[in-house]
Design a protein around this motif. Structure first.
Motif, short mmCIF file in Angstrom:
data_model
loop_
_atom_site.label_atom_id
_atom_site.label_comp_id
_atom_site.label_asym_id
_atom_site.label_seq_id
_atom_site.Cartn_x
_atom_site.Cartn_y
_atom_site.Cartn_z
N VAL A 46 -11.08 -7.63 12.67
CA VAL A 46 -10.37 -8.56 13.55
C VAL A 46 -9.38 -9.42 12.77
N THR A 47 -8.26 -9.74 13.41
CA THR A 47 -7.24 -10.60 12.84
C THR A 47 -7.00 -11.75 13.81
N ILE A 48 -6.75 -12.93 13.27
CA ILE A 48 -6.43 -14.08 14.12
C ILE A 48 -4.95 -14.37 13.94
N ALA A 49 -4.18 -14.14 14.99
CA ALA A 49 -2.74 -14.36 14.95
C ALA A 49 -2.42 -15.85 15.13
N GLY A 50 -1.32 -16.25 14.54
CA GLY A 50 -0.86 -17.63 14.70
C GLY A 50 -1.51 -18.59 13.73
N VAL A 51 -2.26 -18.07 12.79
CA VAL A 51 -2.94 -18.90 11.81
C VAL A 51 -2.57 -18.38 10.42
N GLN A 57 -3.82 -5.40 10.95
CA GLN A 57 -3.91 -3.99 10.58
C GLN A 57 -3.68 -3.17 11.84
N PRO A 58 -2.95 -2.07 11.75
CA PRO A 58 -2.70 -1.24 12.94
C PRO A 58 -4.02 -0.83 13.61
N GLY A 59 -4.07 -1.03 14.92
CA GLY A 59 -5.24 -0.64 15.69
C GLY A 59 -6.40 -1.63 15.65
N SER A 60 -6.25 -2.70 14.89
CA SER A 60 -7.36 -3.65 14.81
C SER A 60 -7.26 -4.68 15.93
N PRO A 61 -8.41 -5.18 16.38
CA PRO A 61 -8.40 -6.20 17.43
C PRO A 61 -7.78 -7.49 16.92
N MET A 62 -7.17 -8.24 17.83
CA MET A 62 -6.51 -9.48 17.44
C MET A 62 -6.92 -10.60 18.38
N ILE A 63 -7.17 -11.75 17.80
CA ILE A 63 -7.41 -12.98 18.55
C ILE A 63 -6.15 -13.81 18.42
#
Length: 118
Positions: A46-51, A57-63
């Motif tokens: 998982v990746t947290i966007a905006g932080v 990573q391509p295809g990974s879930p994003m918060i």
């Protein structure tokens, strides 16, 4: 004990205020529950966007970190929610019994919000 006299209009306003705050908190619960689910289920990807400088990573879930409620906003909304519930109860208690007919009574206790389950 004497209670102030309230009108059905006062009660309608108190209801609208209470349920508006409840919907806002329910939205916070949904956002935080989804973020928690992604963290729990995909901790390794998982990746947290905006932080910071996190790159997804391509295809990974994003918060979306920017979409999550600020802790200060959550606390303010909790205070508003509790106050709105107190006003709803007080207004109900101040309605003459005859005017309560056909109205939805307030919850007996301050309702808690449950996290979403998958």
């Amino acid at each position: 004990m004497t209670t102030a006299h309230h009108t059905t209009e006062d009660y309608a306003f108190a209801q609208a205020e209470f349920y508006t705050h409840r919907r806002t908190l329910a939205g916070y619960v949904a956002l935080l529950s989804e973020a928690a689910r992604l963290l729990r289920d995909h901790t390794d990807r998982v990746t947290i966007a905006g932080v910071g400088l996190a790159s997804q990573q391509p295809g990974s879930p994003m918060i979306d970190g920017r979409a999550l409620p600020d802790p200060g906003d959550i606390q303010r909304m909790l205070v508003l929610y509790r106050g709105a519930y107190a006003r709803l109860r007080t207004t109900w208690d101040g309605l003459p019994p005859a005017e309560r007919d056909g109205l939805r009574p307030p919850p007996p206790d301050l309702p808690t919000l449950q996290p979403a389950t998958a």
